[in-house]
Design an enzyme around this catalytic site. Structure first.
Site, PDB file in Angstrom:
ATOM      1  N   HIS A  53       0.840  -1.210   0.000  1.00  0.00           N
ATOM      2  CA  HIS A  53       0.000   0.000   0.000  1.00  0.00           C
ATOM      3  C   HIS A  53       0.869   1.252   0.000  1.00  0.00           C
ATOM      4  O   HIS A  53       0.539   2.258  -0.649  1.00  0.00           O
ATOM      5  CB  HIS A  53      -0.903  -0.036   1.236  1.00  0.00           C
ATOM      6  N   GLU A  56       2.097   1.990  -3.476  1.00  0.00           N
ATOM      7  CA  GLU A  56       1.010   2.573  -4.278  1.00  0.00           C
ATOM      8  C   GLU A  56       0.926   4.080  -4.039  1.00  0.00           C
ATOM      9  O   GLU A  56       0.792   4.867  -4.980  1.00  0.00           O
ATOM     10  CB  GLU A  56      -0.317   1.897  -3.928  1.00  0.00           C
ATOM     11  N   HIS A  57       1.020   4.499  -2.771  1.00  0.00           N
ATOM     12  CA  HIS A  57       0.977   5.927  -2.444  1.00  0.00           C
ATOM     13  C   HIS A  57       2.187   6.664  -3.027  1.00  0.00           C
ATOM     14  O   HIS A  57       2.040   7.750  -3.594  1.00  0.00           O
ATOM     15  CB  HIS A  57       0.955   6.118  -0.923  1.00  0.00           C
ATOM     16  N   GLU A 134      -4.537   7.453   8.055  1.00  0.00           N
ATOM     17  CA  GLU A 134      -5.524   6.489   7.574  1.00  0.00           C
ATOM     18  C   GLU A 134      -5.667   5.328   8.548  1.00  0.00           C
ATOM     19  O   GLU A 134      -6.771   4.834   8.797  1.00  0.00           O
ATOM     20  CB  GLU A 134      -5.124   5.968   6.192  1.00  0.00           C
TER      21      GLU A 134
END
Length: 810
Positions: A53, A56-57, A134
């Protein structure tokens, strides 16, 4: 129903190993790309949860060639498109949709960010804080934690039981070992052998293939890297388990070694499990007081492993054993249907309808999943295997029925005379087709307007019906009406018509978009359902899934923009005094004629003089909303001072120019939160700039101060643009409203908002013309009016009013 254009995409593998699916759909007004990388959170080394993840960021932070202000996100937003990415257990997806002429530019930026990511430590440290925010929100989200808890019955060693969210502790950026793991993961998986690119648009197959080849030229070439097969889903020989709470039963079924066609088989099974039709599972559970709803869906599928989840909302008389007994009996009845020929036929019809109304992005994503438009023979075999593993044999005892055919999937016979509206009486002389009434002025004064702003010779159309009530509907009544419509909405959706029935203040809005052919029949059924609901509705409002704070604010914003009024739960009284008007867009003469019966049944009184929403000119109005969260959230809505198209055009250009800088300042540079956005929003005909931020640590008053500081610098931002950039940005915005590039659903919404604002039917022509007239000095003056709050400012936040000049809403 018109024949579908090329229902199956072209598929091939390029010489460098990139797998591509190419769909030529000449009727599409947009083009889309969906890239799937075969690597996800379960492919990360155990020592570094969240690494997939995190990458991806990082990929969205810009490259040397395309810095963040010129990268994919800014490019797509600048051309009125949409873009996003998602990391799942075994895949990472990047996808966007754009006007066709800009698809190549989007692919160029996607390719560059994948091939040449800028991963310096400062960027990584800043982005890790976003993931930390998040993670904090995820940890406090009851629905997210409930979803995670569903995996508790699985084997402890299975990766579904592990932590994958990523946070400050699991991503030790400065450590050399972590940097090596980041590099290794990127090099192993971000290469052509791991990727599938799906393109859909009006371009030819050859044009799409050329773009796919150009995209892959910069990507590292390597063969597909094997993904490790996980351990068994269950430690024991059991293949199911359950979780029970006060109001919910979750049943989970595990499967091993299913064939490749099992995803289509499970989709077919879940569709019929979820069907709320007489004689079916949910119908019987409701009648016996066991469950109010059920939802079946696969939670996980990889390498033959599957986790099927069936959620039941319990009623007063419910026991898990009774529900499971009924479920198994229904599954045995379902298993006894041989090859499901009738159900397969209807299922194929609805999949084809869905494909017919899908946009470019939906088609590209569907192609990435490699989903067909029917249950194949291989799927039938897989379904039998699934039912066998569940333990469903042909030994049912209940009186079950197969679902009744969806009435909206059958084509209607053509109207005998398309020039007449069936059912029209002297009381409905205002309900006329354009063929009957050539007088534009008279046409626009009728309560139901049939707009010719969009051509009526396409498959799609839209219908809007609005009622202005004497009182606001009680929230329990509104929920009851929405629940009452749900089975009808599902049948309509399957047939290609999306419709909603919503309340804002003292207004009701019925909205339909999609295939125009079934719309008259769907509208007739919807109006009948809305006026014949039982007077007895639940005395307590059903609980909805908890939304994050910023989404709660967005949900109530339209209502807060209307005047408050008394609340009523008397449905007949609400209807009897309701004034209505409406707009039908893009409908053929035949469809208009077929609407006659439905139009004659609209409750209330036709009224083409409904007043516009109230304005808050020069006021600073603050609305406090209890979000039930410790996180801080703020929306700032800044309407135009007038309803003139010139004002709207200026606001649209401001929104266009500041979207990327606003995100860059508050989200990237200041790290204020993870839900940061700005844009133009139209609410009840009122055009405004909308700014939103959700932060785990910064109070709403401080968020507001940051937004105001940004707005105070708007003049410098506008002055800092060179002439070429200014003109190009202005032209790009105007091009978004070109009829050849504007999807029908978006065009219909613009026309409805234009009607509410009192604009004429040539609004879609006037708007881009007005945008192209805005010079730099005019825009600077608009920025000053924005900062002066000449149209008023409306704040919605999870905290109390900050004081002057703000005043609490009454």
């Amino acid at each position: 129903m018109p024949a579908l254009n090329h229902p199956r995409p072209h598929t091939e593998t390029l010489a460098n190993g990139l797998r591509v699916t190419l769909r030529h759909a000449p009727d599409l007004k947009r083009s889309a790309a969906a890239l799937r990388v075969a690597a996800g959170s379960h492919d990360v080394p155990l020592a570094w949860p969240g690494l997939a993840h995190f990458i991806e960021h990082l990929l969205f932070l810009g490259t040397e060639r395309f810095p963040s202000g010129q990268g994919l996100m800014a490019y797509v937003q600048g051309h009125g498109g949409q873009v996003n990415a998602r990391t799942s257990e075994r895949t990472t997806d990047f996808f966007f949709e754009l006007p066709p002429q800009t698809l190549a530019g989007g692919l160029e930026r996607l390719s560059d960010m994948l091939a040449h990511p800028r991963m310096n430590l400062d960027d990584q440290l800043r982005e890790r804080e976003v993931l930390q925010a998040e993670f904090v929100a995820w940890s406090q989200d009851a629905a997210a934690q409930q979803q995670l808890a569903l995996f508790n019955g699985l084997a402890a060693a299975h990766p579904l039981r592990a932590f994958h969210a990523g946070n400050r502790d699991s991503l030790p950026v400065p450590q050399p070992e972590f940097q090596q793991a980041l590099k290794d993961f990127y090099q192993r998986f971000y290469q052509t052998g791991q990727m599938t690119l799906s393109l859909a648009g009006p371009q030819t197959i050859d044009e799409l293939r050329t773009m796919a080849e150009a995209f892959s030229a910069a990507i590292a070439i390597a063969e597909k890297a094997p993904q490790a097969i996980p351990t068994a889903l269950m430690d024991s020989s059991d293949n199911s388990y359950q979780q029970v709470s006060e109001s919910r039963l979750d049943l989970l079924f595990t499967f091993e070694a299913l064939p490749e066609s099992s995803p289509e088989a499970l989709a077919f099974l879940c569709h019929w499990l979820n069907a709320a039709k007489p004689g079916g599972l949910l119908d019987k559970l409701q009648k016996r007081g066991l469950a109010g709803s059920l939802k079946a869906a696969p939670l996980y599928q990889f390498a033959g492993q599957t986790l099927l989840h069936i959620e039941f909302k319990l009623l007063a008389n419910a026991t898990p054993a009774a529900i499971r007994e009924q479920l198994m009996d229904w599954l045995e009845f379902f298993a006894a249907q041989q090859n499901w020929s009738g159900l397969r036929e209807e299922y194929a019809a609805l999949l084809q309808r869905q494909q017919q109304v899908s946009g470019a992005l939906q088609l590209a994503q569907r192609d990435t999943e490699q989903l067909g438009t029917e249950l194949s023979e291989q799927g039938v075999a897989a379904l039998k295997d699934i039912l066998k593993q569940i333990g469903a044999v042909d030994n049912f005892s209940g009186e079950w029925q197969l679902p009744a055919p969806n009435p909206f999937l059958r084509s209607e016979a053509p109207a005998a005379n398309a020039g007449l509206i069936r059912g029209q009486t002297s009381a409905h002389r205002g309900l006329r087709t354009f063929a009957q009434d050539r007088s534009r002025g008279r046409r626009e004064r009728s309560s139901m307007q049939f707009s010719t702003a969009l051509p009526g010779n396409t498959d799609e159309g839209a219908i809007y019906l609005r009622w202005r009530l004497d009182s606001a509907p009680d929230s329990r009544l509104q929920s009851s009406l929405e629940n009452h419509l749900q089975p009808l909405r599902e049948d309509a959706r399957q047939a290609g018509v999306d419709f909603s029935f919503s309340a804002a203040g003292n207004e009701w809005l019925l909205k339909m978009t999609g295939l125009q052919e079934p719309m008259p029949t769907v509208l007739e059924h919807a109006l009948t359902a809305l006026t014949k609901i039982d007077a007895d509705f639940p005395q307590t409002e059903p609980k909805s899934p908890a939304l994050i704070p910023i989404r709660q604010l967005l949900k109530v914003l339209p209502e807060r923009c209307l005047e408050n009024s008394a609340v009523s739960a008397d449905l007949p009284q609400l209807w009897s005094n309701a004034g209505w008007d409406g707009l039908a867009i893009g409908l053929s003469a035949q469809t208009q004629a077929a609407m006659g019966v439905a139009l004659s049944r609209i409750p209330g009184v036709a009224d083409n003089q409904l007043t516009p929403p109230p304005s808050i000119n020069s006021q600073h109005v603050w609305n406090t909303v209890d979000t039930g969260s410790s996180e801080h959230a703020l929306l700032l809505f800044c309407p135009t001072a007038t309803q003139e198209i010139s004002d709207e055009a200026e606001w649209r250009l401001l929104a266009h120019l500041i979207q990327t800088p606003f995100y860059q300042r508050l989200r990237v540079e200041l790290q204020l939160g993870y839900a940061v956005f700005s844009g133009l929003r139209q609410i009840n005909g009122q055009t405004g700039l909308l700014f939103g931020v959700q932060s785990p640590s910064v109070a709403a008053a401080d968020l507001l101060e940051h937004i105001q500081h940004f707005l105070n610098e708007l003049g410098d931002l506008i002055q800092g643009l060179d002439d070429a950039t200014y003109l190009a940005q202005r032209q790009a915005l105007a091009d978004q409203f070109d009829n050849h590039a504007l999807p029908n659903v978006q065009a219909a919404e613009l026309l409805w908002q234009a009607k509410l604002a009192g604009h004429s039917s040539d609004y879609l022509t006037q708007l881009p013309e007005a945008i192209l007239k805005i010079d730099r000095q005019v825009l600077l003056a608009a920025a000053q009016r924005l900062n002066n709050a000449e149209g008023g400012w409306r704040g919605l936040a999870s905290e109390a009013c900050p004081g002057a000049p703000w005043q609490g809403a009454k």
